[in-house]
Write a protein that holds these residues in place. Structure first.
Motif, PDB file in Angstrom:
ATOM      1  N   ARG A  49       2.273   0.638   5.147  1.00 49.99           N
ATOM      2  CA  ARG A  49       2.026   1.557   4.038  1.00 49.99           C
ATOM      3  C   ARG A  49       3.248   2.434   3.775  1.00 49.99           C
ATOM      4  O   ARG A  49       3.883   2.929   4.693  1.00 49.99           O
ATOM      5  CB  ARG A  49       0.827   2.423   4.390  1.00 49.99           C
ATOM      6  CG  ARG A  49       0.349   3.295   3.286  1.00 49.99           C
ATOM      7  CD  ARG A  49      -0.931   3.961   3.673  1.00 49.99           C
ATOM      8  NE  ARG A  49      -1.765   3.979   2.490  1.00 49.99           N
ATOM      9  CZ  ARG A  49      -2.988   4.396   2.448  1.00 49.99           C
ATOM     10  NH1 ARG A  49      -3.568   4.813   3.539  1.00 49.99           N
ATOM     11  NH2 ARG A  49      -3.659   4.386   1.340  1.00 49.99           N
TER      12      ARG A  49
ATOM     13  N   THR B  47       5.010   5.746   2.921  1.00 45.48           N
ATOM     14  CA  THR B  47       4.670   7.157   3.086  1.00 45.48           C
ATOM     15  C   THR B  47       5.632   8.027   2.287  1.00 45.48           C
ATOM     16  O   THR B  47       6.636   7.538   1.747  1.00 45.48           O
ATOM     17  CB  THR B  47       4.755   7.556   4.572  1.00 45.48           C
ATOM     18  OG1 THR B  47       6.104   7.415   5.004  1.00 45.48           O
ATOM     19  CG2 THR B  47       3.829   6.717   5.437  1.00 45.48           C
ATOM     20  N   LYS B  48       5.350   9.319   2.230  1.00 48.54           N
ATOM     21  CA  LYS B  48       6.214  10.277   1.537  1.00 48.54           C
ATOM     22  C   LYS B  48       7.622  10.230   2.120  1.00 48.54           C
ATOM     23  O   LYS B  48       8.613  10.252   1.383  1.00 48.54           O
ATOM     24  CB  LYS B  48       5.628  11.683   1.665  1.00 48.54           C
ATOM     25  CG  LYS B  48       6.483  12.776   1.064  1.00 48.54           C
ATOM     26  CD  LYS B  48       5.851  14.137   1.293  1.00 48.54           C
ATOM     27  CE  LYS B  48       6.774  15.251   0.836  1.00 48.54           C
ATOM     28  NZ  LYS B  48       6.217  16.571   1.140  1.00 48.54           N
TER      29      LYS B  48
ATOM     30  N   PRO C  21       0.838  -1.196   0.000  1.00 44.78           N
ATOM     31  CA  PRO C  21       0.000   0.000   0.000  1.00 44.78           C
ATOM     32  C   PRO C  21       0.878   1.253   0.000  1.00 44.78           C
ATOM     33  O   PRO C  21       1.902   1.308   0.675  1.00 44.78           O
ATOM     34  CB  PRO C  21      -0.809  -0.126   1.289  1.00 44.78           C
ATOM     35  CG  PRO C  21      -0.069  -1.082   2.152  1.00 44.78           C
ATOM     36  CD  PRO C  21       0.749  -1.941   1.245  1.00 44.78           C
ATOM     37  N   VAL C  22       0.472   2.234  -0.753  1.00 44.15           N
ATOM     38  CA  VAL C  22       1.243   3.466  -0.907  1.00 44.15           C
ATOM     39  C   VAL C  22       0.286   4.641  -0.770  1.00 44.15           C
ATOM     40  O   VAL C  22      -0.804   4.635  -1.344  1.00 44.15           O
ATOM     41  CB  VAL C  22       1.928   3.512  -2.295  1.00 44.15           C
ATOM     42  CG1 VAL C  22       2.742   4.784  -2.464  1.00 44.15           C
ATOM     43  CG2 VAL C  22       2.785   2.289  -2.523  1.00 44.15           C
ATOM     44  N   THR C  23       0.715   5.662  -0.013  1.00 44.23           N
ATOM     45  CA  THR C  23      -0.113   6.863   0.090  1.00 44.23           C
ATOM     46  C   THR C  23      -0.081   7.593  -1.252  1.00 44.23           C
ATOM     47  O   THR C  23       0.888   7.480  -2.009  1.00 44.23           O
ATOM     48  CB  THR C  23       0.395   7.804   1.200  1.00 44.23           C
ATOM     49  OG1 THR C  23       1.684   8.272   0.856  1.00 44.23           O
ATOM     50  CG2 THR C  23       0.412   7.124   2.553  1.00 44.23           C
ATOM     51  N   PRO C  24      -1.118   8.354  -1.575  1.00 38.74           N
ATOM     52  CA  PRO C  24      -1.125   9.083  -2.858  1.00 38.74           C
ATOM     53  C   PRO C  24       0.061  10.043  -2.994  1.00 38.74           C
ATOM     54  O   PRO C  24       0.656  10.157  -4.069  1.00 38.74           O
ATOM     55  CB  PRO C  24      -2.451   9.845  -2.832  1.00 38.74           C
ATOM     56  CG  PRO C  24      -3.329   9.049  -1.915  1.00 38.74           C
ATOM     57  CD  PRO C  24      -2.410   8.465  -0.893  1.00 38.74           C
ATOM     58  N   VAL C  25       0.442  10.709  -1.918  1.00 36.51           N
ATOM     59  CA  VAL C  25       1.571  11.644  -1.977  1.00 36.51           C
ATOM     60  C   VAL C  25       2.867  10.879  -2.244  1.00 36.51           C
ATOM     61  O   VAL C  25       3.702  11.303  -3.055  1.00 36.51           O
ATOM     62  CB  VAL C  25       1.665  12.467  -0.670  1.00 36.51           C
ATOM     63  CG1 VAL C  25       2.911  13.319  -0.647  1.00 36.51           C
ATOM     64  CG2 VAL C  25       0.433  13.318  -0.487  1.00 36.51           C
ATOM     65  N   ALA C  26       3.047   9.725  -1.572  1.00 37.07           N
ATOM     66  CA  ALA C  26       4.250   8.920  -1.789  1.00 37.07           C
ATOM     67  C   ALA C  26       4.301   8.432  -3.233  1.00 37.07           C
ATOM     68  O   ALA C  26       5.373   8.400  -3.854  1.00 37.07           O
ATOM     69  CB  ALA C  26       4.276   7.741  -0.825  1.00 37.07           C
ATOM     70  N   HIS C  27       3.159   8.057  -3.793  1.00 35.53           N
ATOM     71  CA  HIS C  27       3.102   7.603  -5.181  1.00 35.53           C
ATOM     72  C   HIS C  27       3.514   8.727  -6.136  1.00 35.53           C
ATOM     73  O   HIS C  27       4.289   8.513  -7.078  1.00 35.53           O
ATOM     74  CB  HIS C  27       1.683   7.112  -5.489  1.00 35.53           C
ATOM     75  CG  HIS C  27       1.572   6.332  -6.737  1.00 35.53           C
ATOM     76  ND1 HIS C  27       2.388   5.280  -7.040  1.00 35.53           N
ATOM     77  CD2 HIS C  27       0.727   6.453  -7.800  1.00 35.53           C
ATOM     78  CE1 HIS C  27       2.062   4.783  -8.202  1.00 35.53           C
ATOM     79  NE2 HIS C  27       1.051   5.487  -8.696  1.00 35.53           N
TER      80      HIS C  27
ATOM     81  N   GLY D 212       4.463   3.269   7.509  1.00 34.73           N
ATOM     82  CA  GLY D 212       3.156   3.767   7.929  1.00 34.73           C
ATOM     83  C   GLY D 212       2.288   2.647   8.481  1.00 34.73           C
ATOM     84  O   GLY D 212       2.708   1.489   8.579  1.00 34.73           O
TER      85      GLY D 212
ATOM     86  N   GLY E 237       7.672   0.116   3.806  1.00 32.31           N
ATOM     87  CA  GLY E 237       6.719   1.082   4.346  1.00 32.31           C
ATOM     88  C   GLY E 237       6.795   1.169   5.860  1.00 32.31           C
ATOM     89  O   GLY E 237       6.909   0.162   6.548  1.00 32.31           O
TER      90      GLY E 237
END
Length: 150
Positions: free
Chosen positions: A141, A143-144, A114-120, A137, A135
């Motif tokens: 997950r 994170t940035k 899983p990846v945060t939208p900002v990190a992506h 998070g 990750g």
């Protein structure tokens, strides 16, 4: 007003006993009919109760002392003197338990990370492959901050 705690009649042929243990200490409150001292004889063990409510004012015979029927074992004070003599228990502070951190679940390697939208977005800007970025998070997950460290 004070009341004497005396050795009661112990039986036909029993004339003395040994103070086994005090169930109450000097300064402790006692209810009428509550056992305050335990006596031992060759034939019987018995508890001697207070005839009135109050506070144990004095203990005149200690544990291990040999006593005869009618001897004074101690005394109980009642009335205003008992209220003054009653010990006040101080509140006891118990240390708070240290908070236990919930274990972080380990991600299933068969599922996509899983990846945060900002990190992506940051990974795309730097042309990074996120499959090798661990990750930190919740739930593993990415994170940035994880992308910027990679």
């Amino acid at each position: 007003m004070s009341y004497e705690i005396k050795v009661p009649a112990l039986g036909e042929s029993i004339v003395e006993a040994t103070v086994a243990r005090w169930l109450k200490r000097a300064g402790e409150a006692v209810a009428a009919g509550e056992a305050v001292v335990e006596l031992e004889t060759d034939k019987v063990n018995l508890e001697v109760a207070s005839d009135q409510a109050g506070v144990i004012a004095a203990i005149t015979k200690g544990e291990g002392d040999v006593v005869a029927v009618g001897d004074v074992l101690g005394s109980v004070s009642s009335g205003d003197a008992a209220v003054v003599a009653a010990p006040v228990a101080a509140p006891v502070a118990t240390p708070a338990a240290a908070p236990v951190a919930a274990p972080t679940p380990t991600p299933d390697p068969r599922l996509p990370t899983p990846v945060t939208p900002v990190a992506h977005r940051v990974a795309a800007e730097h042309a990074l492959d996120l499959s090798g970025v661990p990750g930190s998070g919740p739930g593993g997950r990415v994170t940035k901050e994880d992308v910027l460290k990679a």
